[in-house]
Design a protein around this motif. Structure first.
Motif, PDB file in Angstrom:
ATOM      1  N   LEU A  60       0.798  -1.228   0.000  1.00  0.00           N
ATOM      2  CA  LEU A  60       0.000   0.000   0.000  1.00  0.00           C
ATOM      3  C   LEU A  60       0.832   1.280   0.000  1.00  0.00           C
ATOM      4  O   LEU A  60       0.568   2.187  -0.804  1.00  0.00           O
ATOM      5  CB  LEU A  60      -0.982  -0.018   1.170  1.00  0.00           C
ATOM      6  N   PRO A  61       1.852   1.426   0.860  1.00  0.00           N
ATOM      7  CA  PRO A  61       2.656   2.652   0.768  1.00  0.00           C
ATOM      8  C   PRO A  61       3.312   2.832  -0.599  1.00  0.00           C
ATOM      9  O   PRO A  61       3.370   3.955  -1.124  1.00  0.00           O
ATOM     10  CB  PRO A  61       3.704   2.469   1.872  1.00  0.00           C
ATOM     11  N   LEU A  62       3.790   1.743  -1.184  1.00  0.00           N
ATOM     12  CA  LEU A  62       4.437   1.835  -2.493  1.00  0.00           C
ATOM     13  C   LEU A  62       3.437   2.247  -3.567  1.00  0.00           C
ATOM     14  O   LEU A  62       3.732   3.103  -4.407  1.00  0.00           O
ATOM     15  CB  LEU A  62       5.082   0.492  -2.850  1.00  0.00           C
ATOM     16  N   VAL A  63       2.255   1.648  -3.561  1.00  0.00           N
ATOM     17  CA  VAL A  63       1.241   2.001  -4.551  1.00  0.00           C
ATOM     18  C   VAL A  63       0.833   3.467  -4.409  1.00  0.00           C
ATOM     19  O   VAL A  63       0.718   4.192  -5.409  1.00  0.00           O
ATOM     20  CB  VAL A  63       0.017   1.075  -4.414  1.00  0.00           C
ATOM     21  N   VAL A  64       0.619   3.917  -3.189  1.00  0.00           N
ATOM     22  CA  VAL A  64       0.240   5.324  -2.972  1.00  0.00           C
ATOM     23  C   VAL A  64       1.353   6.261  -3.424  1.00  0.00           C
ATOM     24  O   VAL A  64       1.098   7.309  -4.038  1.00  0.00           O
ATOM     25  CB  VAL A  64      -0.122   5.558  -1.494  1.00  0.00           C
TER      26      VAL A  64
ATOM     27  N   ILE B 162       2.054   2.243 -12.710  1.00  0.00           N
ATOM     28  CA  ILE B 162       1.970   1.940 -11.276  1.00  0.00           C
ATOM     29  C   ILE B 162       2.174   0.446 -11.032  1.00  0.00           C
ATOM     30  O   ILE B 162       2.993   0.033 -10.192  1.00  0.00           O
ATOM     31  CB  ILE B 162       0.622   2.408 -10.706  1.00  0.00           C
ATOM     32  N   LEU B 163       1.446  -0.374 -11.779  1.00  0.00           N
ATOM     33  CA  LEU B 163       1.551  -1.825 -11.580  1.00  0.00           C
ATOM     34  C   LEU B 163       2.884  -2.362 -12.076  1.00  0.00           C
ATOM     35  O   LEU B 163       3.483  -3.243 -11.445  1.00  0.00           O
ATOM     36  CB  LEU B 163       0.395  -2.528 -12.293  1.00  0.00           C
ATOM     37  N   ALA B 164       3.357  -1.831 -13.211  1.00  0.00           N
ATOM     38  CA  ALA B 164       4.619  -2.317 -13.779  1.00  0.00           C
ATOM     39  C   ALA B 164       5.807  -1.974 -12.889  1.00  0.00           C
ATOM     40  O   ALA B 164       6.827  -2.671 -12.914  1.00  0.00           O
ATOM     41  CB  ALA B 164       4.824  -1.737 -15.176  1.00  0.00           C
ATOM     42  N   ALA B 165       5.710  -0.900 -12.137  1.00  0.00           N
ATOM     43  CA  ALA B 165       6.783  -0.546 -11.210  1.00  0.00           C
ATOM     44  C   ALA B 165       6.628  -1.275  -9.872  1.00  0.00           C
ATOM     45  O   ALA B 165       7.607  -1.737  -9.280  1.00  0.00           O
ATOM     46  CB  ALA B 165       6.803   0.961 -10.983  1.00  0.00           C
TER      47      ALA B 165
END
Length: 391
Positions: free
Chosen positions: A321-325, A345-348
């Motif tokens: 969650l922190p990474l996605v945000v 976002i998903l690819a990273a």
């Protein structure tokens, strides 16, 4: 007695299909949260992207409908299996390690990281009380812990022949109706139910809301009971098409009624609310049974990639969650199409999380806490227990 998940059930075969379902449910959670900055309309998430997408909000709707009921059904099923293999004392000690330690140790780290990723100080949330404690996405661990506590109190009753007879009845194709009934009733009676968001996420406070208990708690309990029925997985496998068609029909009805964009208005009591609650509840349960049945039909054999993802999925969901945000914030104001931002976002996120699992978790003490001690993976590893947190 050893609690290593690879030595629990000598001579028996790992349930690779349930591994796949559990990993699917957890990894879908990353996709779900990645969609939330793209909701059209007023800001509802920590990050508000300049590009809105009705398609991504509809994607959120479907994922939210099918994901956690499925997860808790699998969790209850494999929990009973582990309980029988380990015995009561070792089982609860194992759950304390795999569920309690990540919840207690992980929450402050992830909460601070999430606030930092969103550009907010950790002290920005005022009014934290017993009823409004921010469990963030770790609420599922807390609800699992409550489920195990409930099992500790009532498991002698669940072993009675009457409970087994009820479980056998609930394996019939028509039994999706009584299984969904508690959730339907709780949603209908919820006075401030935002029906577009389905089962209210119990992410604030130590007292879960009634629909979450009726949905996820009942799913866990049914999974626990169903594990003792030898025919359970076979029945779900045979009826996967029926359950999938019912799930798709209920989902389509709910989307038609509520719309593809988030709807924040609660609805008054009445026939429309009852029809929607019934359709949503039937859809959530049908998705769970369909996904498990499909996995039994198509994914019951060993697969190296699926096995790796099954082991990694717990860690990925804990830290995502922190990474996605953070990634959402980095692309929010870019003049790109929403599809490009979402893909970035998903690819990273996924390579970073998989890499961190491989380098810092898989063969370390963290991995031993989350998944048990590792041995060389093979199709014949003696194990009937799905890995990670869905025990």
């Amino acid at each position: 007695m050893q609690t290593d998940k690879y030595t629990l059930a000598g001579g028996q075969t790992r349930l690779h299909a349930l591994d796949a379902v559990r990993a699917f449910a957890l990894l879908l959670g990353v996709v779900l949260h990645a969609t939330m900055s793209f909701f059209p309309g007023p800001r509802l998430w920590l990050v508000d992207d300049s590009e809105g997408s009705v398609l991504l909000s509809a994607t959120f709707f479907v994922i939210h409908m099918l994901r956690m009921t499925t997860f808790f059904l699998v969790a209850g099923f494999v929990a009973r299996l582990s309980f029988d293999n380990l015995g009561a004392a070792a089982f609860f000690k194992d759950r304390l390690r795999r569920i309690g330690v990540p919840l207690v140790v992980g929450w402050p780290i992830l909460f601070v990281a999430l606030m930092a990723a969103a550009g907010m100080p950790a002290t920005a949330i005022d009014g934290v009380t017993f009823a409004y404690f921010p469990l963030i996405h770790l609420w599922f661990l807390y609800l699992l812990a409550l489920s195990y506590m409930a099992i500790a109190l009532v498991h002698p009753l669940l072993a009675l022949s009457g409970a087994n007879r009820i479980a056998r009845l609930l394996l019939r194709p028509w039994a999706v109706v009584p299984l969904a009934a508690p959730l339907c009733l709780s949603l209908y009676l919820h006075p401030y139910w935002m029906m577009w968001f389905g089962i209210p996420t119990p992410d604030h406070g130590w007292l879960p809301n009634l629909p979450a208990i009726a949905g996820y708690g009942v799913a866990f309990a049914f999974g626990w009971l169903a594990q003792r029925q030898r025919e359970a997985l076979g029945i779900w496998k045979r009826h996967w098409i029926f359950n999938l068609l019912l799930a798709c029909g209920c989902t389509a009805f709910c989307l038609f009624q509520a719309g593809a964009a988030p709807l924040l208005m609660p609805v008054p009591q009445g026939s429309m609310k009852l029809a929607y609650a019934a359709s949503y509840s039937l859809g959530a349960w049908s998705w769970a049974l369909a996904l498990i049945g499909m996995a039994q039909r198509f994914l019951s054999a060993y697969g190296r990639v699926r096995r790796y993802l099954a082991d990694a999925s717990y860690w990925i969901y804990l830290v995502h969650l922190p990474l996605v945000v953070l990634l959402q914030g980095m692309v929010a104001q870019l003049a790109w199409h929403w599809s490009a931002k979402f893909a970035v976002i998903l690819a990273a996120a996924f390579p970073l999380m998989l890499g961190s699992y491989s380098l810092f978790v898989r063969r370390t003490v963290v991995g031993a806490i989350l998944n048990g001690r590792k041995r060389a993976a093979s199709p014949t590893n003696s194990n009937l227990e799905s890995s990670s947190c869905a025990h």
